[in-house]
Scaffold this active site. Structure first.
Site, PDB file in Angstrom:
ATOM      1  N   GLN A  68      -2.571   3.815  12.188  1.00 59.43           N
ATOM      2  CA  GLN A  68      -1.695   3.102  11.220  1.00 59.43           C
ATOM      3  C   GLN A  68      -0.556   3.960  11.036  1.00 59.43           C
ATOM      4  OE1 GLN A  68      -2.550   4.302   7.317  1.00 59.43           O
ATOM      5  NE2 GLN A  68      -1.894   2.379   6.439  1.00 59.43           N
ATOM      6  N   SER A 124       3.691   6.712   7.600  1.00 64.48           N
ATOM      7  CA  SER A 124       4.312   8.026   7.155  1.00 64.48           C
ATOM      8  C   SER A 124       5.082   8.659   8.038  1.00 64.48           C
ATOM      9  CB  SER A 124       3.446   9.075   6.598  1.00 64.48           C
ATOM     10  OG  SER A 124       2.441   8.497   5.993  1.00 64.48           O
ATOM     11  N   GLU A 167      -6.575  -0.490   2.617  1.00 66.94           N
ATOM     12  CA  GLU A 167      -6.852   0.815   2.789  1.00 66.94           C
ATOM     13  C   GLU A 167      -7.357   1.505   1.516  1.00 66.94           C
ATOM     14  OE1 GLU A 167      -3.383   3.387   3.527  1.00 66.94           O
ATOM     15  OE2 GLU A 167      -4.649   5.011   4.183  1.00 66.94           O
ATOM     16  N   ASN A 188      -2.957  11.381  -5.501  1.00 69.36           N
ATOM     17  CA  ASN A 188      -3.306  10.772  -6.603  1.00 69.36           C
ATOM     18  C   ASN A 188      -2.406  10.585  -7.907  1.00 69.36           C
ATOM     19  OD1 ASN A 188      -5.969  11.595  -5.607  1.00 69.36           O
ATOM     20  ND2 ASN A 188      -6.349  13.165  -7.096  1.00 69.36           N
TER      21      ASN A 188
HETATM   22  C1  LIG Z   1      -5.728  13.448   6.281  1.00 66.96           C
HETATM   23  C2  LIG Z   1      -4.683  12.713   6.166  1.00 66.96           C
HETATM   24  C3  LIG Z   1      -4.653  11.334   6.993  1.00 66.96           C
HETATM   25  C4  LIG Z   1      -3.361  10.552   6.963  1.00 66.96           C
HETATM   26  N1  LIG Z   1      -3.521   9.662   7.645  1.00 66.96           N
HETATM   27  C5  LIG Z   1      -2.225   8.866   7.714  1.00 66.96           C
HETATM   28  C6  LIG Z   1      -2.228   7.808   8.875  1.00 66.96           C
HETATM   29  O1  LIG Z   1      -3.170   7.386   9.574  1.00 66.96           O
HETATM   30  N2  LIG Z   1      -1.052   7.018   8.748  1.00 66.96           N
HETATM   31  C7  LIG Z   1      -0.068   7.335   7.984  1.00 66.96           C
HETATM   32  O2  LIG Z   1       0.998   6.499   7.944  1.00 66.96           O
HETATM   33  N3  LIG Z   1      -0.066   8.176   7.118  1.00 66.96           N
HETATM   34  C8  LIG Z   1      -1.194   9.206   7.038  1.00 66.96           C
HETATM   35  N4  LIG Z   1      -1.268  10.101   5.932  1.00 66.96           N
HETATM   36  C9  LIG Z   1      -0.187  10.695   5.305  1.00 66.96           C
HETATM   37  C10 LIG Z   1      -0.255  10.025   3.912  1.00 66.96           C
HETATM   38  O3  LIG Z   1      -0.073   8.721   3.774  1.00 66.96           O
HETATM   39  C11 LIG Z   1       0.913  10.902   3.121  1.00 66.96           C
HETATM   40  O4  LIG Z   1       0.590  12.288   3.154  1.00 66.96           O
HETATM   41  C12 LIG Z   1       0.953  10.589   1.641  1.00 66.96           C
HETATM   42  O5  LIG Z   1       1.242   9.322   1.511  1.00 66.96           O
HETATM   43  C13 LIG Z   1       1.918  11.591   0.903  1.00 66.96           C
HETATM   44  O6  LIG Z   1       3.145  11.613   1.403  1.00 66.96           O
HETATM   45  P1  LIG Z   1       3.634  13.115   1.585  1.00 66.96           P
HETATM   46  O7  LIG Z   1       2.748  13.899   2.527  1.00 66.96           O
HETATM   47  O8  LIG Z   1       5.123  12.951   2.417  1.00 66.96           O
HETATM   48  O9  LIG Z   1       3.885  13.620   0.386  1.00 66.96           O
HETATM   49  P2  LIG Z   1       5.103  13.475  -0.614  1.00 66.96           P
HETATM   50  O10 LIG Z   1       5.336  12.156  -0.746  1.00 66.96           O
HETATM   51  O11 LIG Z   1       6.291  14.306  -0.140  1.00 66.96           O
HETATM   52  O12 LIG Z   1       4.548  14.077  -1.906  1.00 66.96           O
HETATM   53  C14 LIG Z   1       4.642  15.695  -2.180  1.00 66.96           C
HETATM   54  C15 LIG Z   1       4.023  15.541  -3.686  1.00 66.96           C
HETATM   55  O13 LIG Z   1       4.937  14.935  -4.648  1.00 66.96           O
HETATM   56  C16 LIG Z   1       4.408  14.189  -5.292  1.00 66.96           C
HETATM   57  N5  LIG Z   1       5.000  13.020  -5.660  1.00 66.96           N
HETATM   58  C17 LIG Z   1       5.902  12.259  -4.691  1.00 66.96           C
HETATM   59  N6  LIG Z   1       6.407  11.364  -5.182  1.00 66.96           N
HETATM   60  C18 LIG Z   1       5.957  11.094  -6.625  1.00 66.96           C
HETATM   61  C19 LIG Z   1       6.237  10.088  -7.609  1.00 66.96           C
HETATM   62  N7  LIG Z   1       7.003   8.995  -7.511  1.00 66.96           N
HETATM   63  N8  LIG Z   1       5.783  10.527  -8.813  1.00 66.96           N
HETATM   64  C20 LIG Z   1       4.902  11.645  -8.984  1.00 66.96           C
HETATM   65  N9  LIG Z   1       4.499  12.284  -8.129  1.00 66.96           N
HETATM   66  C21 LIG Z   1       5.097  12.267  -6.647  1.00 66.96           C
HETATM   67  C22 LIG Z   1       3.233  13.468  -4.749  1.00 66.96           C
HETATM   68  O14 LIG Z   1       2.087  13.195  -5.391  1.00 66.96           O
HETATM   69  C23 LIG Z   1       2.740  14.952  -3.803  1.00 66.96           C
HETATM   70  O15 LIG Z   1       1.881  15.826  -4.838  1.00 66.96           O
HETATM   71  C24 LIG Z   1      -2.365  10.945   6.119  1.00 66.96           C
HETATM   72  C25 LIG Z   1      -2.470  12.136   5.041  1.00 66.96           C
HETATM   73  C26 LIG Z   1      -3.641  12.950   5.271  1.00 66.96           C
HETATM   74  C27 LIG Z   1      -3.486  14.008   4.353  1.00 66.96           C
END
Ligand SMILES: Cc1cc2nc3c(=O)[nH]c(=O)nc-3n(C[C@H](O)[C@H](O)[C@H](O)COP(=O)(O)OP(=O)(O)OC[C@H]3O[C@@H](n4cnc5c(N)ncnc54)[C@H](O)[C@@H]3O)c2cc1C
Length: 404
Positions: free
Chosen positions: A123, A126, A241, A367
């Site tokens: 998928q 991100s 998902e 979360n």
């Molecule tokens: C083990 C693992 C597998 C994954 N597999 C996939 C995959 O197969 N395909 C894929 O596309 N992605 C994948 N991901 C990515 C995952 O979907 C993202 O890591 C996730 O959506 C968070 O995005 P970010 O890491 O950019 O964090 P950010 O969005 O930068 O967030 C950083 C922090 O800010 C907080 N935050 C951000 N916006 C808000 C808001 N509006 N309100 C409150 N708090 C907020 C978040 O909760 C977090 O604590 C994977 C991630 C992990 C850890």
């Protein structure tokens, strides 16, 4: 007897007998290639036995049964360590989205090999500048004759190093606001212009990857759903998902399951401690409550009611439960969690589960994001302000995009 006439209980017996006879022993000694070969053989056997794609349409190789049959299978499968994680994204997310939105040709092309474990999916949502706010993504797909030319970067793509196909979300119209102007594509991961680089996490494994698209050419029929309606497709997939993550059959012998924490307490000589007993009982109750909630979601889905934001409740609760399990394991075993004998496989497995737990509250939406969804869509709280909602994407300063 036709397939649909089999009752969930009859189906349970069929699944139980088959699983008892066919699940291979889990062998941690196998290297990556061998593990993949074992997983593919097992998935093919599962499909041949009519136990893969239990609720998928029969015309595409599924069994066309109900969520109650799926649940019966999941409950039986929880007694085993099935080598199916390689197919979790394909079977749990991409496949159901192809079932929902695919053309008849896409369904016929992709669903049967997916079910048989012949093709692995990933998928591709991100990006370095777009995770929680995935609608800010910058990977571009521009018209190229009949087809499309794709450039950009994805990150955290689970299993991309093994994938044959990916569900890609890319921007097709930057003149529209960020949630519009996105399109979902089916990408051949072996095509020229796709580069996959594994990323290692703190468990020592490399479960996810960076994926680069460098002038990747896609045919017109790679579009899944409608052009510029990729957000609808993404929401459909994310709904699958969240149910898939929150509701996945947790193996009864997984290290942080209540039964195993009871065993841990017994080994640590803490089972007579009234406080530990109380916490174990509460943990068991919470775990069972989540199981029942997931059962309800599946039954409702069977009756045509989509999980919607309640998928977020399942996902959030599942992640919180794991953290609670980690804390409880810590209270039971104390420093024993940090150091163990080299040949103590139970302790090593528990340590791995603990190190993998932080990912559970990030992957599939953090979360905090799940809480916002629950607050807004279930509890009816005021929506987060979205000042960028109606602004053309081109004018936003998001991710790594320059102004202008
Ligand atoms: C083990 C693992 C597998 C994954 N597999 C996939 C995959 O197969 N395909 C894929 O596309 N992605 C994948 N991901 C990515 C995952 O979907 C993202 O890591 C996730 O959506 C968070 O995005 P970010 O890491 O950019 O964090 P950010 O969005 O930068 O967030 C950083 C922090 O800010 C907080 N935050 C951000 N916006 C808000 C808001 N509006 N309100 C409150 N708090 C907020 C978040 O909760 C977090 O604590 C994977 C991630 C992990 C850890």
């Amino acid at each position: 007897m036709t397939q649909v006439e089999i009752s969930p209980e009859e189906f349970r017996n069929e699944a139980r007998d088959w699983l008892a006879a066919h699940v291979p022993p889990s062998d941690v000694e196998l290297d990556g290639a061998e593990q993949i070969a074992v997983a593919k053989r097992f998935q093919a056997a599962l499909a041949d036995a009519g136990l893969a794609g239990i609720t998928w349409p029969a015309e595409f190789g599924g069994r066309g049964l109900t969520a109650a049959h799926q649940q019966a299978f999941d409950e039986e499968a929880a007694d085993h360590d099935l080598p199916t994680s390689l197919f979790m994204i394909g079977m749990g997310m991409c496949g159901p989205t192809v079932v929902d939105l695919g053309t008849p040709e896409q369904k016929a092309r992709h669903l049967p090999p997916l079910l048989r474990g012949e093709e692995v999916w990933c998928q591709l949502f991100s990006e370095p500048g777009a995770g929680s706010d995935v609608a800010s993504l910058q990977t571009r797909a521009v018209r190229d004759g009949e087809g499309w030319l794709v450039n950009g970067q994805k990150v955290w793509t689970s299993g991309a190093q093994h994938a044959d196909f990916g569900a890609l979300l890319a921007r097709t119209n930057p003149d529209l606001p960020k949630h519009r102007g996105l399109t979902m594509f089916i990408v051949d991961m072996r095509a020229p212009g796709v580069v996959v680089r594994p990323l290692r996490d703190m468990t020592g494994r490399a479960p996810f990857n960076e994926v680069y698209f460098d002038d990747l050419r896609l045919p017109a029929d790679a579009v899944l759903g409608e052009v510029d309606a990729g957000w609808t497709a993404a929401v459909t997939m994310l709904g699958h998902e969240r149910v898939s993550i929150g509701g996945s059959a947790r193996r009864r012998d997984a290290p942080l399951n209540p039964e195993n924490l009871v065993a841990l307490a017994r080994r640590a000589g803490r089972l007579d401690d009234p406080e530990i007993r109380r916490e174990l009982a509460a943990y068991h109750a919470a775990s069972r409550t989540l199981e029942l909630f997931n059962t309800r979601l599946r039954q409702e889905a069977d009756a045509g009611v989509a999980p919607g934001a309640r998928g977020s409740v399942a996902k959030l609760t599942g992640a919180e439960l794991l953290w609670r399990g980690v804390e409880l394991a810590g209270r039971i075993a104390g420093p024993g969690l940090l150091a163990w004998d080299r040949d103590d496989e139970d302790a090593a497995e528990l340590a791995l589960a603990i190190n993998a737990t932080p990912a559970s509250s990030i992957a599939g939406g953090t979360n905090q994001i799940q809480r916002s969804i629950i607050g807004e869509r279930i509890l009816g709280l005021p929506k987060e302000p979205q000042v960028d909602r109606d602004v053309p994407f081109r004018e936003l300063r998001v991710g790594t995009q320059q102004q202008g």
